[in-house]
Every structure is written in structure tokens, then in C-alpha cells.
Write a protein that holds these residues in place. Structure first.
Motif, PDB file in Angstrom:
ATOM      1  N   VAL A 168       0.822  -1.207   0.000  1.00 32.85           N
ATOM      2  CA  VAL A 168       0.000   0.000   0.000  1.00 32.85           C
ATOM      3  C   VAL A 168       0.860   1.263   0.000  1.00 32.85           C
ATOM      4  CG1 VAL A 168      -1.727   1.295   1.319  1.00 32.85           C
ATOM      5  CG2 VAL A 168      -1.963  -1.160   1.064  1.00 32.85           C
ATOM      6  N   VAL A 169       1.997   1.241   0.685  1.00 32.59           N
ATOM      7  CA  VAL A 169       2.872   2.424   0.707  1.00 32.59           C
ATOM      8  C   VAL A 169       3.375   2.735  -0.702  1.00 32.59           C
ATOM      9  CG1 VAL A 169       5.052   3.358   1.574  1.00 32.59           C
ATOM     10  CG2 VAL A 169       3.541   2.088   3.116  1.00 32.59           C
ATOM     11  N   GLU A 170       3.839   1.718  -1.421  1.00 34.68           N
ATOM     12  CA  GLU A 170       4.307   1.948  -2.792  1.00 34.68           C
ATOM     13  C   GLU A 170       3.156   2.370  -3.701  1.00 34.68           C
ATOM     14  OE1 GLU A 170       6.513  -0.152  -6.615  1.00 34.68           O
ATOM     15  OE2 GLU A 170       6.360  -1.309  -4.760  1.00 34.68           O
ATOM     16  N   LEU A 171       2.003   1.739  -3.532  1.00 38.83           N
ATOM     17  CA  LEU A 171       0.826   2.084  -4.331  1.00 38.83           C
ATOM     18  C   LEU A 171       0.440   3.544  -4.095  1.00 38.83           C
ATOM     19  CD1 LEU A 171      -1.356   1.073  -6.289  1.00 38.83           C
ATOM     20  CD2 LEU A 171      -2.649   0.275  -4.281  1.00 38.83           C
ATOM     21  N   TYR A 180      -1.151   7.661   2.185  1.00 39.27           N
ATOM     22  CA  TYR A 180      -1.144   6.233   2.514  1.00 39.27           C
ATOM     23  C   TYR A 180      -2.470   5.788   3.142  1.00 39.27           C
ATOM     24  CZ  TYR A 180      -0.371   2.175   5.495  1.00 39.27           C
ATOM     25  OH  TYR A 180      -0.507   0.972   6.125  1.00 39.27           O
ATOM     26  N   THR A 181      -3.004   6.584   4.083  1.00 40.59           N
ATOM     27  CA  THR A 181      -4.229   6.162   4.773  1.00 40.59           C
ATOM     28  C   THR A 181      -5.416   6.134   3.814  1.00 40.59           C
ATOM     29  OG1 THR A 181      -4.631   8.429   5.541  1.00 40.59           O
ATOM     30  CG2 THR A 181      -3.448   6.957   7.043  1.00 40.59           C
ATOM     31  N   THR A 182      -5.462   7.079   2.893  1.00 34.68           N
ATOM     32  CA  THR A 182      -6.531   7.101   1.881  1.00 34.68           C
ATOM     33  C   THR A 182      -6.446   5.869   0.995  1.00 34.68           C
ATOM     34  OG1 THR A 182      -6.547   9.512   1.865  1.00 34.68           O
ATOM     35  CG2 THR A 182      -7.501   8.412  -0.057  1.00 34.68           C
ATOM     36  N   VAL A 183      -5.247   5.570   0.519  1.00 36.71           N
ATOM     37  CA  VAL A 183      -5.068   4.416  -0.365  1.00 36.71           C
ATOM     38  C   VAL A 183      -5.363   3.118   0.388  1.00 36.71           C
ATOM     39  CG1 VAL A 183      -3.377   3.107  -1.724  1.00 36.71           C
ATOM     40  CG2 VAL A 183      -3.523   5.591  -1.962  1.00 36.71           C
ATOM     41  N   SER A 184      -4.987   3.055   1.643  1.00 39.46           N
ATOM     42  CA  SER A 184      -5.285   1.863   2.445  1.00 39.46           C
ATOM     43  C   SER A 184      -6.791   1.623   2.508  1.00 39.46           C
ATOM     44  CB  SER A 184      -4.708   2.028   3.853  1.00 39.46           C
ATOM     45  OG  SER A 184      -4.939   0.866   4.613  1.00 39.46           O
ATOM     46  N   ARG A 185      -7.560   2.681   2.748  1.00 42.39           N
ATOM     47  CA  ARG A 185      -9.033   2.555   2.763  1.00 42.39           C
ATOM     48  C   ARG A 185      -9.565   2.153   1.388  1.00 42.39           C
ATOM     49  NH1 ARG A 185      -8.564   7.207   5.841  1.00 42.39           N
ATOM     50  NH2 ARG A 185      -9.091   8.513   4.070  1.00 42.39           N
ATOM     51  N   GLN A 186      -8.983   2.729   0.325  1.00 47.15           N
ATOM     52  CA  GLN A 186      -9.449   2.406  -1.024  1.00 47.15           C
ATOM     53  C   GLN A 186      -9.110   0.972  -1.403  1.00 47.15           C
ATOM     54  OE1 GLN A 186      -7.548   5.817  -2.845  1.00 47.15           O
ATOM     55  NE2 GLN A 186      -9.507   6.893  -3.037  1.00 47.15           N
ATOM     56  N   VAL A 187      -7.956   0.486  -0.994  1.00 44.07           N
ATOM     57  CA  VAL A 187      -7.600  -0.921  -1.253  1.00 44.07           C
ATOM     58  C   VAL A 187      -8.543  -1.833  -0.467  1.00 44.07           C
ATOM     59  CG1 VAL A 187      -5.819  -2.691  -0.943  1.00 44.07           C
ATOM     60  CG2 VAL A 187      -5.211  -0.468  -1.915  1.00 44.07           C
ATOM     61  N   GLY A 193     -14.164  -7.648  -3.939  1.00 45.08           N
ATOM     62  CA  GLY A 193     -13.627  -8.879  -4.515  1.00 45.08           C
ATOM     63  C   GLY A 193     -12.700  -8.663  -5.692  1.00 45.08           C
ATOM     64  N   LEU A 194     -12.173  -7.440  -5.841  1.00 46.76           N
ATOM     65  CA  LEU A 194     -11.334  -7.110  -6.991  1.00 46.76           C
ATOM     66  C   LEU A 194      -9.848  -7.302  -6.710  1.00 46.76           C
ATOM     67  CD1 LEU A 194     -13.271  -3.931  -8.159  1.00 46.76           C
ATOM     68  CD2 LEU A 194     -13.466  -6.273  -9.035  1.00 46.76           C
ATOM     69  N   VAL A 195      -9.464  -7.193  -5.454  1.00 49.08           N
ATOM     70  CA  VAL A 195      -8.080  -7.463  -5.043  1.00 49.08           C
ATOM     71  C   VAL A 195      -8.113  -8.323  -3.790  1.00 49.08           C
ATOM     72  CG1 VAL A 195      -7.201  -5.277  -6.001  1.00 49.08           C
ATOM     73  CG2 VAL A 195      -7.727  -5.428  -3.574  1.00 49.08           C
ATOM     74  N   GLU A 196      -6.978  -8.936  -3.551  1.00 55.96           N
ATOM     75  CA  GLU A 196      -6.782  -9.691  -2.316  1.00 55.96           C
ATOM     76  C   GLU A 196      -5.556  -9.116  -1.643  1.00 55.96           C
ATOM     77  OE1 GLU A 196      -6.272 -13.603  -3.925  1.00 55.96           O
ATOM     78  OE2 GLU A 196      -8.358 -13.716  -4.595  1.00 55.96           O
ATOM     79  N   ARG A 197      -5.538  -9.159  -0.320  1.00 61.30           N
ATOM     80  CA  ARG A 197      -4.346  -8.704   0.401  1.00 61.30           C
ATOM     81  C   ARG A 197      -3.726  -9.901   1.091  1.00 61.30           C
ATOM     82  NH1 ARG A 197      -5.437  -2.926   3.211  1.00 61.30           N
ATOM     83  NH2 ARG A 197      -7.511  -3.661   3.670  1.00 61.30           N
ATOM     84  N   ARG A 198      -2.401  -9.935   1.059  1.00 57.95           N
ATOM     85  CA  ARG A 198      -1.671 -11.037   1.661  1.00 57.95           C
ATOM     86  C   ARG A 198      -0.325 -10.531   2.173  1.00 57.95           C
ATOM     87  NH1 ARG A 198      -0.404 -13.843  -4.139  1.00 57.95           N
ATOM     88  NH2 ARG A 198       1.379 -12.553  -4.652  1.00 57.95           N
ATOM     89  N   ARG A 235       5.188  -9.190   7.246  1.00 54.30           N
ATOM     90  CA  ARG A 235       4.506  -8.117   7.977  1.00 54.30           C
ATOM     91  C   ARG A 235       3.921  -7.085   7.027  1.00 54.30           C
ATOM     92  NH1 ARG A 235       9.475  -6.310  11.370  1.00 54.30           N
ATOM     93  NH2 ARG A 235      10.274  -6.675   9.299  1.00 54.30           N
ATOM     94  N   VAL A 236       4.476  -7.001   5.822  1.00 55.57           N
ATOM     95  CA  VAL A 236       3.989  -6.056   4.812  1.00 55.57           C
ATOM     96  C   VAL A 236       2.805  -6.694   4.097  1.00 55.57           C
ATOM     97  CG1 VAL A 236       4.562  -4.841   2.670  1.00 55.57           C
ATOM     98  CG2 VAL A 236       6.269  -5.037   4.492  1.00 55.57           C
ATOM     99  N   ARG A 237       1.693  -5.969   4.074  1.00 57.91           N
ATOM    100  CA  ARG A 237       0.508  -6.459   3.373  1.00 57.91           C
ATOM    101  C   ARG A 237       0.552  -5.954   1.931  1.00 57.91           C
ATOM    102  NH1 ARG A 237      -2.696 -10.108   5.047  1.00 57.91           N
ATOM    103  NH2 ARG A 237      -4.588  -9.003   4.590  1.00 57.91           N
ATOM    104  N   GLU A 238       0.472  -6.884   0.997  1.00 59.73           N
ATOM    105  CA  GLU A 238       0.498  -6.529  -0.423  1.00 59.73           C
ATOM    106  C   GLU A 238      -0.865  -6.797  -1.050  1.00 59.73           C
ATOM    107  OE1 GLU A 238       5.097  -7.391  -1.682  1.00 59.73           O
ATOM    108  OE2 GLU A 238       3.696  -9.063  -1.807  1.00 59.73           O
ATOM    109  N   ALA A 239      -1.193  -5.952  -2.019  1.00 59.57           N
ATOM    110  CA  ALA A 239      -2.417  -6.140  -2.795  1.00 59.57           C
ATOM    111  C   ALA A 239      -2.065  -6.886  -4.071  1.00 59.57           C
ATOM    112  CB  ALA A 239      -3.046  -4.789  -3.122  1.00 59.57           C
TER     113      ALA A 239
END
Length: 157
Positions: free
Chosen positions: A66-69, A77-84, A91-96, A103-107
Motif C-alpha cells: 500500500v505504501v508503494e501504491l 497512505y491512509t486514503t489508499v489503504s481505505r481504497q484498497v 472482490g477485486l483485489v486480495e491482500r496477503r 509483515r507487509v501487506r500486499e495487494a
């Protein structure tokens, strides 16, 4: 007689200003909300225009943190985190957990998200074909080649 190098430097300076102006014009057009709305309409999908560029970026560059996105989107970052999170709820993305650091959550794009970006790609091609229909093949191929080269070089800087 002035050296050839200073003439080339003057020429490059003038052309860099012209290139910068062209890039500003391109980015300005691409950043217009109407442009995203047009693409969403052309693709025949239903998606909030604020989510559109994030979905496409996740599909193209994912898995992505999310930080790179947020950095790539020029958003907080907080806006993008909410949007992700919204993209995930649709159901358009998954986070893992990240491959390098759990520890880093990726979309990452989901199958449903990939189907949507495939429709966007078809719409983008229709729009692009209309823009480039008057270009000869050589000029188009050179544009693609040089843009790819420029993208790679600017990404290193």
C-alpha cells in the motif's frame, strides 16, 4: 568557432523543455477524472473513479504494498489503504503477506479484478486505436520503443 558540444547542450536544453511540456500535457489529460469515467463507461463496468487507477496499478505492478501504491498514485497512505480495503470488499483485489516480509501487506489482483482490468484493456485499445489510426506503423513502433526506454531510464533515477 564554438564547440559542437555546447550547440548540442543548447539543443538538448530546448528539447528537454519541450519534452517536459509534452509530458505535463499527457499527464494532465490522463489525470482528468473525466478520462477515468470515460474508460469505465467504455469498459462497461461499474467502479468508483477513485478506485479505477488503483485497480489498474495493482493488476500491472502487483503484488504491491500500500505504501508503494500510494506513492505511485500520489495519494496519502491512509486514503489508499481505505481504497484498497474497498477494492478487497468488492472482490477485486486480495491482500496477503509480502513475499519478502510477511509483515507487509500486499495487494494482488483477484480473478474478478483481472476480468475487470481485461475489459478496461479492451476499452483502452479501442480508444488508443482511434488516437493512432492516422500514425504510420514505424512512428507508432518508435513511440512505443522510446517510451519504454524512457520509462526504464527514468525509473532508475
Amino acid at each position: 568557432m564554438p564547440s559542437r558540444k555546447s550547440v548540442q547542450n543548447t539543443h538538448i536544453s530546448e528539447k528537454l523543455r519541450e519534452l517536459h511540456g509534452a509530458l505535463i500535457e499527457i499527464v494532465s489529460v490522463m489525470n482528468r477524472p473525466q478520462r477515468d469515467e470515460q474508460m469505465v463507461r467504455e469498459a462497461g463496468i461499474s467502479l468508483d473513479r477513485a478506485l479505477f487507477p488503483l485497480l489498474v496499478t495493482v493488476e500491472r505492478l502487483g503484488p504491491i504494498g500500500v505504501v508503494e501504491l500510494a506513492d505511485r498514485a500520489g495519494r496519502d497512505y491512509t486514503t489508499v489503504s481505505r481504497q484498497v480495503a474497498k477494492l478487497e470488499s468488492l472482490g477485486l483485489v486480495e491482500r496477503r503477506g509480502g513475499a519478502a516480509d510477511r509483515r507487509v501487506r500486499e495487494a494482488v489482483i483477484s480473478p474478478k479484478g483481472k476480468a475487470m482490468t481485461d475489459r478496461i484493456d479492451v476499452a483502452r485499445e479501442r480508444i488508443g486505436r482511434a488516437i493512432f489510426e492516422r500514425w504510420d506503423e514505424h512512428d507508432f513502433n518508435e513511440l512505443v520503443r522510446l517510451m519504454r526506454k524512457f520509462a526504464e531510464d527514468i525509473g532508475e533515477g
